[in-house]
Design a protein around this motif. Structure first.
Motif, PDB file in Angstrom:
ATOM      1  N   ASP A   1       0.839  -1.202   0.000  1.00  0.00           N
ATOM      2  CA  ASP A   1       0.000   0.000   0.000  1.00  0.00           C
ATOM      3  C   ASP A   1       0.872   1.249   0.000  1.00  0.00           C
ATOM      4  O   ASP A   1       1.929   1.287   0.653  1.00  0.00           O
TER       5      ASP A   1
ATOM      6  N   LYS B 288       0.793   5.532   0.430  1.00  0.00           N
ATOM      7  CA  LYS B 288       0.015   6.660   0.954  1.00  0.00           C
ATOM      8  C   LYS B 288       0.878   7.911   0.977  1.00  0.00           C
ATOM      9  O   LYS B 288       1.996   7.895   1.479  1.00  0.00           O
ATOM     10  N   THR B 289       0.342   9.005   0.426  1.00  0.00           N
ATOM     11  CA  THR B 289       1.068  10.266   0.437  1.00  0.00           C
ATOM     12  C   THR B 289       0.083  11.401   0.162  1.00  0.00           C
ATOM     13  O   THR B 289      -1.115  11.180  -0.030  1.00  0.00           O
ATOM     14  N   GLN B 290       0.599  12.625   0.141  1.00  0.00           N
ATOM     15  CA  GLN B 290      -0.176  13.789  -0.261  1.00  0.00           C
ATOM     16  C   GLN B 290       0.608  14.541  -1.328  1.00  0.00           C
ATOM     17  O   GLN B 290       1.844  14.602  -1.277  1.00  0.00           O
TER      18      GLN B 290
ATOM     19  N   GLY C 134      -4.899  13.894  -1.025  1.00  0.00           N
ATOM     20  CA  GLY C 134      -4.455  12.591  -0.540  1.00  0.00           C
ATOM     21  C   GLY C 134      -4.425  11.540  -1.633  1.00  0.00           C
ATOM     22  O   GLY C 134      -5.308  11.477  -2.487  1.00  0.00           O
TER      23      GLY C 134
ATOM     24  N   GLU D  47      -4.004   7.410  -1.884  1.00  0.00           N
ATOM     25  CA  GLU D  47      -3.947   6.113  -1.214  1.00  0.00           C
ATOM     26  C   GLU D  47      -4.266   5.029  -2.231  1.00  0.00           C
ATOM     27  O   GLU D  47      -5.400   4.922  -2.689  1.00  0.00           O
TER      28      GLU D  47
ATOM     29  N   GLY E  55      -3.034   0.811  -3.665  1.00  0.00           N
ATOM     30  CA  GLY E  55      -2.418  -0.441  -3.233  1.00  0.00           C
ATOM     31  C   GLY E  55      -2.664  -1.549  -4.235  1.00  0.00           C
ATOM     32  O   GLY E  55      -3.473  -1.415  -5.161  1.00  0.00           O
TER      33      GLY E  55
ATOM     34  N   LYS F  73      -6.612   2.923  -6.420  1.00  0.00           N
ATOM     35  CA  LYS F  73      -6.933   3.792  -5.295  1.00  0.00           C
ATOM     36  C   LYS F  73      -7.908   3.119  -4.347  1.00  0.00           C
ATOM     37  O   LYS F  73      -8.714   2.277  -4.732  1.00  0.00           O
ATOM     38  N   SER F  74      -7.817   3.517  -3.085  1.00  0.00           N
ATOM     39  CA  SER F  74      -8.745   3.033  -2.071  1.00  0.00           C
ATOM     40  C   SER F  74      -9.901   4.012  -1.957  1.00  0.00           C
ATOM     41  O   SER F  74      -9.876   5.116  -2.496  1.00  0.00           O
TER      42      SER F  74
ATOM     43  N   SER G 150     -10.729   5.786   0.503  1.00  0.00           N
ATOM     44  CA  SER G 150     -10.406   6.963   1.310  1.00  0.00           C
ATOM     45  C   SER G 150      -9.555   7.987   0.572  1.00  0.00           C
ATOM     46  O   SER G 150      -9.268   9.049   1.095  1.00  0.00           O
ATOM     47  N   SER G 151      -9.145   7.655  -0.655  1.00  0.00           N
ATOM     48  CA  SER G 151      -8.329   8.582  -1.428  1.00  0.00           C
ATOM     49  C   SER G 151      -9.168   9.793  -1.828  1.00  0.00           C
ATOM     50  O   SER G 151     -10.307   9.663  -2.268  1.00  0.00           O
TER      51      SER G 151
END
Length: 212
Positions: free
Chosen positions: A143, A145-147, A161, A163, A165, A186-187, A189-190
């Motif tokens: 996975d 994750k970053t911004q 954002g 996110e 994986g 993307k998930s 929550s992205s």
């Protein structure tokens, strides 16, 4: 009488100029947004190797329980650069977390691709073994994750954002089974870029026109 007519004519002319400016600024803003709107970077896993799962190695070499990988981040935008915050990578199997890795923040130009190689610290051999399936292959979850902020002409957008994986299947040689890169999806929550990006662009453009 002539003075009143001149005053009315001047008022109409001023009003017409203001309306013309507002219309032109709005139309220009719309066209600029359509041409400058940005897409999020495309992430994929290009290389993945776990020495301890390589059956062709001797017993001593297979004590190496590091995870070796390369992630590619592609900027699909023609005119926008991307500022990445630290990129956090996490590795897991079906049962538990395996390892973590952080890629330091960096900038990426438009239409550029960045290849980020990395090696995790050695992990528990039993943790790696738990990823092995009955058919001899192994599956890990990776996975990211970053911004990110987009560079548009002379300003930067707010942070968005990222996110994503993907599952990585590893064969008996310890490398990923699929030769082609594995696209990281993307998930839920992205952050949705399209919902907020137009407002950001239009606000910046209106400020630009106002100070001219």
């Amino acid at each position: 009488m002539d003075i009143d007519q001149d005053t009315d004519s001047g008022g109409r002319s001023c009003c017409s100029c203001c309306l013309s400016f507002i219309f032109t600024a709005g139309l220009t803003s719309l066209f600029l947004w359509l041409s400058l709107r940005a897409d999020k970077p495309k992430c994929s896993i290009e290389y993945f190797y776990v020495p301890s799962l390589n059956k062709s190695l001797d017993a001593h070499s297979r004590l190496n329980t590091t995870l070796n990988f390369m992630v590619r981040l592609a900027n699909p935008n023609r005119d926008q650069g991307i500022y990445y915050d630290d990129v956090h990578l996490s590795f897991s199997n079906t049962n538990s977390s395996v390892a973590n890795y952080t890629v330091p923040r960096f900038y990426q130009g438009h239409k550029k691709k960045a290849k980020k190689w990395g090696q995790t610290l050695p992990v528990n051999n039993q943790t790696v073994s738990r990823a092995v399936l009955s058919n001899g292959s192994a599956v890990f979850r990776m996975d990211l994750k970053t911004q990110v902020r987009f560079k548009i002409i002379f300003w930067k957008t707010k942070r968005y954002g990222i996110e994503v994986g993907a599952d990585v299947e590893v064969n008996g040689d310890g490398v990923k089974a699929h030769k082609k890169g594995i696209k990281m999806k993307k998930s839920d929550s992205s952050t949705r870029l399209r919902n907020y990006f137009p407002i950001c662009v239009l606000m910046n453009l209106l400020v630009f026109f106002a100070i001219r």
